[in-house]
Design an enzyme around this catalytic site. Structure first.
Site, PDB file in Angstrom:
ATOM      1  N   ARG A  66     -11.271  14.942  19.298  1.00 43.15           N
ATOM      2  CA  ARG A  66     -12.019  13.926  20.055  1.00 43.15           C
ATOM      3  C   ARG A  66     -11.326  13.658  21.398  1.00 43.15           C
ATOM      4  O   ARG A  66     -11.984  13.406  22.405  1.00 43.15           O
ATOM      5  CB  ARG A  66     -12.093  12.623  19.257  1.00 43.15           C
ATOM      6  CG  ARG A  66     -12.856  12.773  17.967  1.00 43.15           C
ATOM      7  CD  ARG A  66     -12.859  11.474  17.173  1.00 43.15           C
ATOM      8  NE  ARG A  66     -13.588  11.670  15.925  1.00 43.15           N
ATOM      9  CZ  ARG A  66     -14.051  10.698  15.170  1.00 43.15           C
ATOM     10  NH1 ARG A  66     -13.853   9.449  15.506  1.00 43.15           N
ATOM     11  NH2 ARG A  66     -14.703  10.952  14.058  1.00 43.15           N
ATOM     12  N   ASP A  69     -15.643  15.451   3.737  1.00 46.36           N
ATOM     13  CA  ASP A  69     -14.462  14.621   4.015  1.00 46.36           C
ATOM     14  C   ASP A  69     -14.762  13.165   3.637  1.00 46.36           C
ATOM     15  O   ASP A  69     -15.814  12.635   4.008  1.00 46.36           O
ATOM     16  CB  ASP A  69     -14.172  14.737   5.524  1.00 46.36           C
ATOM     17  CG  ASP A  69     -12.841  14.146   5.918  1.00 46.36           C
ATOM     18  OD1 ASP A  69     -11.927  14.114   5.082  1.00 46.36           O
ATOM     19  OD2 ASP A  69     -12.716  13.719   7.094  1.00 46.36           O
ATOM     20  N   HIS A  70     -13.864  12.539   2.909  1.00 47.90           N
ATOM     21  CA  HIS A  70     -13.986  11.107   2.548  1.00 47.90           C
ATOM     22  C   HIS A  70     -15.349  10.743   1.964  1.00 47.90           C
ATOM     23  O   HIS A  70     -16.042   9.843   2.463  1.00 47.90           O
ATOM     24  CB  HIS A  70     -13.710  10.211   3.766  1.00 47.90           C
ATOM     25  CG  HIS A  70     -12.291  10.263   4.203  1.00 47.90           C
ATOM     26  ND1 HIS A  70     -11.264   9.671   3.503  1.00 47.90           N
ATOM     27  CD2 HIS A  70     -11.709  10.868   5.268  1.00 47.90           C
ATOM     28  CE1 HIS A  70     -10.112   9.909   4.112  1.00 47.90           C
ATOM     29  NE2 HIS A  70     -10.349  10.647   5.182  1.00 47.90           N
ATOM     30  N   HIS A 104      -3.900  13.776   5.240  1.00 47.10           N
ATOM     31  CA  HIS A 104      -4.895  13.214   6.169  1.00 47.10           C
ATOM     32  C   HIS A 104      -4.154  12.609   7.353  1.00 47.10           C
ATOM     33  O   HIS A 104      -2.933  12.495   7.354  1.00 47.10           O
ATOM     34  CB  HIS A 104      -5.713  12.126   5.452  1.00 47.10           C
ATOM     35  CG  HIS A 104      -6.747  12.684   4.535  1.00 47.10           C
ATOM     36  ND1 HIS A 104      -8.087  12.521   4.759  1.00 47.10           N
ATOM     37  CD2 HIS A 104      -6.631  13.428   3.416  1.00 47.10           C
ATOM     38  CE1 HIS A 104      -8.759  13.137   3.802  1.00 47.10           C
ATOM     39  NE2 HIS A 104      -7.898  13.705   2.965  1.00 47.10           N
ATOM     40  N   SER A 121      -3.410  14.218  13.092  1.00 48.24           N
ATOM     41  CA  SER A 121      -3.471  14.508  14.529  1.00 48.24           C
ATOM     42  C   SER A 121      -2.144  14.174  15.198  1.00 48.24           C
ATOM     43  O   SER A 121      -1.439  13.243  14.790  1.00 48.24           O
ATOM     44  CB  SER A 121      -4.596  13.698  15.183  1.00 48.24           C
ATOM     45  OG  SER A 121      -5.831  14.333  14.959  1.00 48.24           O
ATOM     46  N   HIS A 181      -5.105   7.318   9.944  1.00 47.23           N
ATOM     47  CA  HIS A 181      -6.191   7.903  10.739  1.00 47.23           C
ATOM     48  C   HIS A 181      -6.184   7.334  12.159  1.00 47.23           C
ATOM     49  O   HIS A 181      -5.714   6.236  12.387  1.00 47.23           O
ATOM     50  CB  HIS A 181      -7.544   7.598  10.090  1.00 47.23           C
ATOM     51  CG  HIS A 181      -7.738   8.320   8.797  1.00 47.23           C
ATOM     52  ND1 HIS A 181      -7.638   7.717   7.575  1.00 47.23           N
ATOM     53  CD2 HIS A 181      -8.019   9.624   8.550  1.00 47.23           C
ATOM     54  CE1 HIS A 181      -7.857   8.613   6.625  1.00 47.23           C
ATOM     55  NE2 HIS A 181      -8.086   9.778   7.176  1.00 47.23           N
ATOM     56  N   GLY A 182      -6.725   8.111  13.087  1.00 40.38           N
ATOM     57  CA  GLY A 182      -6.912   7.609  14.448  1.00 40.38           C
ATOM     58  C   GLY A 182      -5.749   7.926  15.372  1.00 40.38           C
ATOM     59  O   GLY A 182      -4.888   8.764  15.061  1.00 40.38           O
ATOM     60  N   LYS A 216      -0.818   5.860  15.190  1.00 39.23           N
ATOM     61  CA  LYS A 216      -0.289   6.062  13.846  1.00 39.23           C
ATOM     62  C   LYS A 216       1.048   5.385  13.577  1.00 39.23           C
ATOM     63  O   LYS A 216       1.324   4.986  12.465  1.00 39.23           O
ATOM     64  CB  LYS A 216      -0.133   7.565  13.569  1.00 39.23           C
ATOM     65  CG  LYS A 216      -1.455   8.310  13.646  1.00 39.23           C
ATOM     66  CD  LYS A 216      -1.271   9.742  13.210  1.00 39.23           C
ATOM     67  CE  LYS A 216      -2.458  10.605  13.559  1.00 39.23           C
ATOM     68  NZ  LYS A 216      -3.716  10.173  12.936  1.00 39.23           N
TER      69      LYS A 216
END
Ligand code: G3H
Ligand code: 13P
Ligand code: ZN
Length: 316
Positions: A259, A81-82, A210, A213, A179-180, A183
């Protein structure tokens, strides 16, 4: 059984999306495999550069190999990934990866093409496929942070030219996610208009989303009730996964949500048992909770229930 990412994409394209889940340790691996088996879904394991150096890249590879033996019915691909260029070559030469992502999306268009093409040539020489990225997501990935307002959606005309000139096998497109856990500020929705235009120019070509979440509100509320301080979080609407899959999004990347499951389980456990210090009881709870989470996502992605049809198609 580890298969190529291309085999998974061929089976999924236009029908469902493969969940691409990041892992860093044995507990995540156990939860991921358990959830995939209980939902009868193929999947992609993603390893970031940070994950490879968290313990040791050999440790993570050994964990994945062991998980493949513990769950012999699983069908999955292993993906970087990345990656930067050097990490891509390391993974291509390791003989362990099904595919790599070269992320030169922060470079200008021509430089992105140049770097991606070099990685594609090296990867294809070893039968490994390459995901590239065009456009810029917001948020933080690896050591790069894209500030609000600097994220740029993928230009469909450029996407077509990029794929033709690089020969990459799939393309990560910026269609409104980041990401994170933070958003969206206003109404949350993917840019389906952009996705439709990309698909029209690249019919049959696997696209990747991507920053997918969903950042469930109840999860964040539970974390905060157990001492966390996560404010103003917002994620992707899970009901948009399948419509995106039907428009060619064949791989949907989910890391942050896992997470959050870990943080909720551990915060609640030690809040309720402040004198405990054995990490195995919460670790076991995490494995079960993560497995449930993975199964629930696979249902929403449409990959749940595809395992046996995929197995049969691989034998043809
Ligand atoms: O997009 C990035 C992934 O969530 C991986 O995160 O680089 O902190 O392992 P990481
Ligand atoms: P999330 O931060 O939304 O989980 O995205 C993960 C990702 O895109 C990994 O490459
Ligand atoms: Zn990502």
């Amino acid at each position: 059984m580890i298969v190529t990412t291309a085999q998974l994409f061929k089976h999924a394209y236009g029908k469902y999306a493969l969940g691409a889940y990041n892992i860093n340790n044995a507990e995540q691996a156990m939860g991921l495999f358990k959830g995939a088996i209980s939902s009868k879904a193929p999947f992609i394991i993603q390893i970031s550069k940070g994950a490879r150096s968290y313990t040791d890249k050999r440790m993570l590879e050994a964990i994945i190999r062991a998980a493949g033996e513990i769950f012999p019915e699983a069908i999955f691909a292993v993906h970087l990934d990345h990656g930067d260029e050097a990490t891509c070559y390391d993974c291509i030469n390791s003989g362990f990866f099904s595919s790599v992502m070269i992320d030169a999306s922060h470079d200008p268009f021509e430089k992105n093409i140049e770097i991606t093409k070099r990685v594609v040539d090296a990867a294809h020489a070893k039968g490994i496929s390459v995901e590239a990225e065009l456009g810029m997501l917001g948020g933080v990935e690896e050591d790069i942070k894209v500030e609000d307002g600097h994220a740029t959606l993928t230009n469909p005309v450029e996407a077509e030219e990029f794929v033709k000139r690089t020969g990459c096998d799939s393309l990560a497109c910026a269609i409104g996610t980041s990401h994170g856990a933070f958003k969206f500020k206003g109404k949350q929705s993917l840019h389906f208009d952009v996705l439709e235009k990309i698909k029209a120019r690249l019919p049959g070509f696997p696209l990747v989303m991507h920053g997918s979440s969903s950042v469930p509100k109840d999860e964040v509320d539970r974390i905060n009730a157990a001492g966390g301080k996560i404010k103003d979080s917002a994620g992707v609407d899970v009901n948009e996964y399948l419509p995106a899959a039907r428009l060619g999004v064949t791989k949907i990347n989910i890391d942050t949500d896992g997470r959050l499951v870990w943080t909720r389980v551990h915060r609640e456990f030690f809040r309720d048992k402040p004198s405990d210090f054995d990490f195995r009881p919460p670790g076991k709870i995490f494995i079960e909770e993560y497995a449930k989470f993975i199964a629930s996502r696979n249902v929403l992605l449409g990959s749940a229930g595809q395992l046996e049809d995929l197995r049969a198609s691989l034998k043809k």
